[in-house]
Scaffold this motif. Structure first.
Motif, PDB file in Angstrom:
ATOM      1  N   GLY A 144      34.527 -12.976  32.656  1.00 29.86           N
ATOM      2  CA  GLY A 144      34.055 -14.328  32.952  1.00 29.86           C
ATOM      3  C   GLY A 144      33.719 -14.547  34.420  1.00 29.86           C
ATOM      4  O   GLY A 144      34.280 -13.921  35.303  1.00 29.86           O
ATOM      5  N   ASP A 145      32.770 -15.428  34.653  1.00 31.53           N
ATOM      6  CA  ASP A 145      32.354 -15.806  36.004  1.00 31.53           C
ATOM      7  C   ASP A 145      32.852 -17.222  36.260  1.00 31.53           C
ATOM      8  O   ASP A 145      32.304 -18.184  35.706  1.00 31.53           O
ATOM      9  CB  ASP A 145      30.835 -15.736  36.117  1.00 31.53           C
ATOM     10  CG  ASP A 145      30.313 -16.155  37.481  1.00 31.53           C
ATOM     11  OD1 ASP A 145      31.129 -16.545  38.347  1.00 31.53           O
ATOM     12  OD2 ASP A 145      29.093 -16.095  37.685  1.00 31.53           O
ATOM     13  N   PRO A 146      33.898 -17.389  37.072  1.00 32.02           N
ATOM     14  CA  PRO A 146      34.464 -18.720  37.298  1.00 32.02           C
ATOM     15  C   PRO A 146      33.531 -19.657  38.061  1.00 32.02           C
ATOM     16  O   PRO A 146      33.830 -20.841  38.194  1.00 32.02           O
ATOM     17  CB  PRO A 146      35.739 -18.447  38.098  1.00 32.02           C
ATOM     18  CG  PRO A 146      35.568 -17.097  38.670  1.00 32.02           C
ATOM     19  CD  PRO A 146      34.625 -16.349  37.794  1.00 32.02           C
ATOM     20  N   GLY A 147      32.401 -19.168  38.525  1.00 33.85           N
ATOM     21  CA  GLY A 147      31.463 -20.020  39.238  1.00 33.85           C
ATOM     22  C   GLY A 147      30.240 -20.392  38.416  1.00 33.85           C
ATOM     23  O   GLY A 147      29.402 -21.172  38.858  1.00 33.85           O
ATOM     24  N   TYR A 148      30.125 -19.852  37.192  1.00 34.27           N
ATOM     25  CA  TYR A 148      28.927 -20.123  36.378  1.00 34.27           C
ATOM     26  C   TYR A 148      29.030 -21.474  35.692  1.00 34.27           C
ATOM     27  O   TYR A 148      29.957 -21.741  34.954  1.00 34.27           O
ATOM     28  CB  TYR A 148      28.735 -19.033  35.323  1.00 34.27           C
ATOM     29  CG  TYR A 148      27.553 -19.298  34.431  1.00 34.27           C
ATOM     30  CD1 TYR A 148      26.264 -19.055  34.898  1.00 34.27           C
ATOM     31  CD2 TYR A 148      27.717 -19.822  33.164  1.00 34.27           C
ATOM     32  CE1 TYR A 148      25.168 -19.329  34.088  1.00 34.27           C
ATOM     33  CE2 TYR A 148      26.632 -20.094  32.350  1.00 34.27           C
ATOM     34  CZ  TYR A 148      25.358 -19.841  32.829  1.00 34.27           C
ATOM     35  OH  TYR A 148      24.274 -20.115  32.044  1.00 34.27           O
TER      36      TYR A 148
END
Length: 190
Positions: A144-148
């Motif tokens: 997962g990308d916590p900034g997306y």
């Protein structure tokens, strides 16, 4: 159950998720499904093709193998040996593992929602909110990308989070090793 264009097969639980939609489609290739059409040729083939249990070597028809495998202790050992061969060694130190069991609503910050609770909460209270937000479920995953920020969070939730990843994913398994093991076993099984 066949689709109109693809020949992918699913277990009953996964298939039920695919055909719940208004316009049923394959969960992998997105081809339209025909839920009322049975795979009679596949059923017939499963009822006439013999195979041996990988655990105890007992011969039976493919249509009976799943029920046998569920009760065969030697088959369970066969499966566990495969899992053990591809599971990463656990570090003796506590790892920084994100919480994948409870989430915070990305809109109103309500806490302690499990995945199903988060989806239901957002459907009930934030269905029409167009604010781009980070999906807390995706952000907690190893990939997962916590900034997306999802442009349409509700559409994302409806498509991606109808089931729990924990049911299908072993976070400690080495995916490359698992694929390699599956290939080796498929070659030796045939």
């Amino acid at each position: 159950m066949p689709s109109n264009r693809c020949f992918l097969r699913f277990c009953t639980l996964c298939l039920q998720e695919c055909i719940k939609q208004k316009n049923p489609m394959c969960g992998v290739c997105r081809c339209p499904l025909s839920p009322d059409k049975r795979a009679i040729d596949l059923e017939r083939q499963m009822e006439t093709t013999e195979t041996a249990c990988k655990g105890c070597s007992k011969r039976m028809y493919l249509s009976k193998i799943r029920a046998h495998a569920a009760s065969c202790p030697k088959y369970q050992n066969y499966v566990m040996d495969g899992i053990k061969s591809v599971t990463k060694d656990q570090s003796p130190h506590t790892r920084d593992v994100p919480n994948r069991f409870t989430f915070i609503c990305p809109y109103c910050r309500v806490q302690n929602l499990d995945q199903e609770g988060l989806v239901d909460h957002c459907r009930k209270y934030h269905f029409t909110d167009p604010t781009p937000v980070v999906c807390p479920i995706c952000a907690s995953m190893p990939w997962g990308d916590p900034g997306y920020r999802s442009a349409n969070f509700m559409e994302h939730v409806n498509r991606r989070h109808r089931f729990s990843y924990d049911t299908f994913v072993d976070y400690n398994a080495n995916e490359d090793a698992m694929l390699n093991e599956a290939l080796i076993r498929s070659l030796s099984d045939n």
